[in-house]
Scaffold this active site. Structure first.
Site, PDB file in Angstrom:
ATOM      1  N   MET A  30     -94.050 -13.766 -98.336  1.00 16.81           N
ATOM      2  CA  MET A  30     -94.219 -13.343 -99.966  1.00 16.81           C
ATOM      3  C   MET A  30     -94.668 -12.117 -99.956  1.00 16.81           C
ATOM      4  O   MET A  30     -94.662 -11.787-101.101  1.00 16.81           O
ATOM      5  CB  MET A  30     -94.352 -13.889-100.685  1.00 16.81           C
ATOM      6  CG  MET A  30     -94.229 -15.601-100.121  1.00 16.81           C
ATOM      7  SD  MET A  30     -94.446 -16.842-101.947  1.00 16.81           S
ATOM      8  CE  MET A  30     -96.671 -17.121-102.105  1.00 16.81           C
ATOM      9  N   GLY A  31     -94.945 -11.204 -99.088  1.00 18.32           N
ATOM     10  CA  GLY A  31     -95.570  -9.651 -99.084  1.00 18.32           C
ATOM     11  C   GLY A  31     -96.061  -9.423 -99.283  1.00 18.32           C
ATOM     12  O   GLY A  31     -96.998  -9.913 -99.610  1.00 18.32           O
ATOM     13  N   PHE A  33     -97.928  -7.123 -97.621  1.00 10.09           N
ATOM     14  CA  PHE A  33     -98.547  -7.318 -96.581  1.00 10.09           C
ATOM     15  C   PHE A  33    -100.753  -6.622 -96.516  1.00 10.09           C
ATOM     16  O   PHE A  33    -100.664  -5.280 -97.109  1.00 10.09           O
ATOM     17  CB  PHE A  33     -97.641  -6.303 -95.662  1.00 10.09           C
ATOM     18  CG  PHE A  33     -96.461  -6.343 -95.589  1.00 10.09           C
ATOM     19  CD1 PHE A  33     -95.546  -8.871 -95.818  1.00 10.09           C
ATOM     20  CD2 PHE A  33     -95.223  -6.092 -95.437  1.00 10.09           C
ATOM     21  CE1 PHE A  33     -94.959  -8.830 -95.853  1.00 10.09           C
ATOM     22  CE2 PHE A  33     -93.514  -6.583 -95.515  1.00 10.09           C
ATOM     23  CZ  PHE A  33     -93.411  -8.141 -95.698  1.00 10.09           C
ATOM     24  N   GLY A  36    -102.589  -9.530 -91.827  1.00 13.41           N
ATOM     25  CA  GLY A  36    -103.247 -10.616 -91.330  1.00 13.41           C
ATOM     26  C   GLY A  36    -100.852 -10.475 -90.612  1.00 13.41           C
ATOM     27  O   GLY A  36    -100.650 -11.409 -90.669  1.00 13.41           O
ATOM     28  N   HIS A  37    -100.559 -10.228 -92.173  1.00 13.90           N
ATOM     29  CA  HIS A  37     -98.539 -10.513 -92.137  1.00 13.90           C
ATOM     30  C   HIS A  37     -98.380  -9.353 -90.648  1.00 13.90           C
ATOM     31  O   HIS A  37     -97.700  -9.536 -90.136  1.00 13.90           O
ATOM     32  CB  HIS A  37     -98.415  -9.668 -92.634  1.00 13.90           C
ATOM     33  CG  HIS A  37     -98.593 -10.415 -95.115  1.00 13.90           C
ATOM     34  ND1 HIS A  37     -99.065 -10.076 -95.203  1.00 13.90           N
ATOM     35  CD2 HIS A  37     -97.824 -11.745 -95.166  1.00 13.90           C
ATOM     36  CE1 HIS A  37     -99.240 -10.932 -97.024  1.00 13.90           C
ATOM     37  NE2 HIS A  37     -98.233 -11.928 -96.169  1.00 13.90           N
ATOM     38  N   GLN A 153     -99.659 -26.546 -95.107  1.00  8.74           N
ATOM     39  CA  GLN A 153     -98.347 -25.645 -94.763  1.00  8.74           C
ATOM     40  C   GLN A 153     -97.612 -25.619 -93.532  1.00  8.74           C
ATOM     41  O   GLN A 153     -96.744 -26.103 -93.581  1.00  8.74           O
ATOM     42  CB  GLN A 153     -98.215 -24.382 -95.776  1.00  8.74           C
ATOM     43  CG  GLN A 153     -96.959 -23.632 -95.661  1.00  8.74           C
ATOM     44  CD  GLN A 153     -96.851 -22.016 -95.899  1.00  8.74           C
ATOM     45  OE1 GLN A 153     -96.886 -22.132 -97.152  1.00  8.74           O
ATOM     46  NE2 GLN A 153     -97.096 -21.300 -95.558  1.00  8.74           N
ATOM     47  N   SER A 185    -105.815 -12.607 -97.130  1.00  8.61           N
ATOM     48  CA  SER A 185    -104.599 -12.868 -98.153  1.00  8.61           C
ATOM     49  C   SER A 185    -104.105 -11.701 -99.030  1.00  8.61           C
ATOM     50  O   SER A 185    -105.169 -10.896 -99.465  1.00  8.61           O
ATOM     51  CB  SER A 185    -105.082 -14.135 -98.748  1.00  8.61           C
ATOM     52  OG  SER A 185    -104.520 -14.648 -99.898  1.00  8.61           O
TER      53      SER A 185
HETATM   54  O1  PAF Z   1     -97.050 -18.803 -96.711  1.00 11.49           O
HETATM   55  C1  PAF Z   1     -96.596 -18.051 -97.290  1.00 11.49           C
HETATM   56  O2  PAF Z   1     -95.959 -17.067 -97.094  1.00 11.49           O
HETATM   57  C2  PAF Z   1     -94.925 -19.400 -98.050  1.00 11.49           C
HETATM   58  O3  PAF Z   1     -95.702 -19.916 -98.645  1.00 11.49           O
HETATM   59  C3  PAF Z   1     -94.178 -19.029 -97.741  1.00 11.49           C
HETATM   60  C4  PAF Z   1     -93.936 -19.202 -95.757  1.00 11.49           C
HETATM   61  C5  PAF Z   1     -92.999 -17.746 -96.742  1.00 11.49           C
HETATM   62  C6  PAF Z   1     -92.912 -19.895 -98.349  1.00 11.49           C
HETATM   63  O4  PAF Z   1     -92.346 -18.814 -99.381  1.00 11.49           O
END
Ligand code: PAF
Length: 286
Positions: A30-31, A33, A36-37, A153, A185
């Site tokens: 979800m951007g 960044f 972690g991303h 998730q 996060s």
């Molecule tokens: O973990 C996230 O950032 C979101 O829940 C995801 C998996 C991109 C779905 O919108």
């Protein structure tokens, strides 16, 4: 690096790559960044020929009183960061393109979604399962990488691909932490200095549980009370849950064993909801 907004154009791009024999790894995000991303992207680059990052703040996974409007966004900064990685394409659709007029389908993983975050965020996981199903259909990846910070998730997405025979291999990537232990996060950007200190209640609680369990304390009731006291000793914390769950079923446990995961959700200063998790006992190396 390509930036693609339209789902049909994204799907055409993916199918062309697949025709030429390239494998694709998707990193759904979800951007906003952070390291972690970027770690997820680097892991993805080791798994397939091409990495696609999706960037979409998915409105359907936020309930009416949640932080959709406050969710941090900075597309230009994100593009600057992602260009430094081995990413072939960014898929960044608008809500209107993902959910055009008339959209009415919902994907729901029934039981796993009722635990932990599902209790206080009743629409969250159907929103996640729906958008991830769409992302898989559009991007058609061979592999997808998700962070283990969103432990529930990840369990739900694994269930989803198994139940729906979706031919995507799901890879979970370990939590990336700041030097002092705070799990990275995008929501950390909303913490002021006092709240940043309170945010450490989660990682230190995890550490406390591990120390106690290693010293032989296995009763979940006793451990949970200790951890709740610990978290409340940080000003401005409100506990959503302190749960010891089975690592596969997410069912609550009474005694800690090798498969026990401690999952935490804490609201900081009434506005920033943070989660963290980890195995309580040391895991055998793979
Ligand atoms: O973990 C996230 O950032 C979101 O829940 C995801 C998996 C991109 C779905 O919108």
């Amino acid at each position: 690096m390509e930036i693609i907004q339209n789902p049909e154009a994204m799907n055409r791009w993916s199918r062309e790559q697949a025709r030429s024999g390239a494998t694709i790894c998707l990193v759904p995000t979800m951007g906003f960044f952070h390291e972690g991303h970027l770690n997820l992207m680097r892991r993805a680059a080791t798994l397939c020929d091409l990495v696609v990052v999706s960037l979409f703040v998915n409105p359907t996974q936020f309930g009416p009183n949640e932080d959709l409007d406050r969710y941090p966004r900075d597309f230009e900064r994100d593009m600057e960061l992602v260009r430094r990685e081995k990413v072939a394409a960014v898929f960044a659709p608008t809500p209107e393109l993902m959910y055009p007029q008339g959209f009415q389908t919902e994907v729901r993983v029934k039981h796993l979604a009722t635990h932990l975050c599902g209790k206080s965020r009743p629409v969250h996981f159907s929103g996640v399962a729906t958008v991830v199903s769409k992302l898989f259909n559009v991007v058609q990846p061979d592999v997808a990488v998700f962070g283990q910070k969103d432990f529930q998730q990840l369990a739900i997405i694994r269930r989803l691909v198994t139940d729906m025979n979706i031919p995507v291999r799901i890879v979970g990537h370990p939590i990336v932490r700041e030097a002092d232990g705070l799990a990275m996060s995008s929501r950390n950007a909303n913490l002021d200095p006092a709240n940043r200190a309170a945010a450490l209640s989660l990682s230190t609680a995890l550490q406390l549980a591990r120390t106690q369990a290693e010293q032989g304390l296995r009763s979940v009731a006793v451990l949970a009370t200790l951890l709740e006291q610990h978290i409340h000793s940080f000003a401005g914390t409100a506990i959503d849950y302190v749960s010891f769950v089975n690592c596969e079923t997410l069912e609550p446990m009474d005694e800690v064993d090798e498969c026990t995961v401690l999952a935490l959700a804490v609201l900081i200063d009434g506005k920033v909801r943070l989660i963290d998790n980890g195995y309580v006992l040391p895991q055998k190396a793979d």
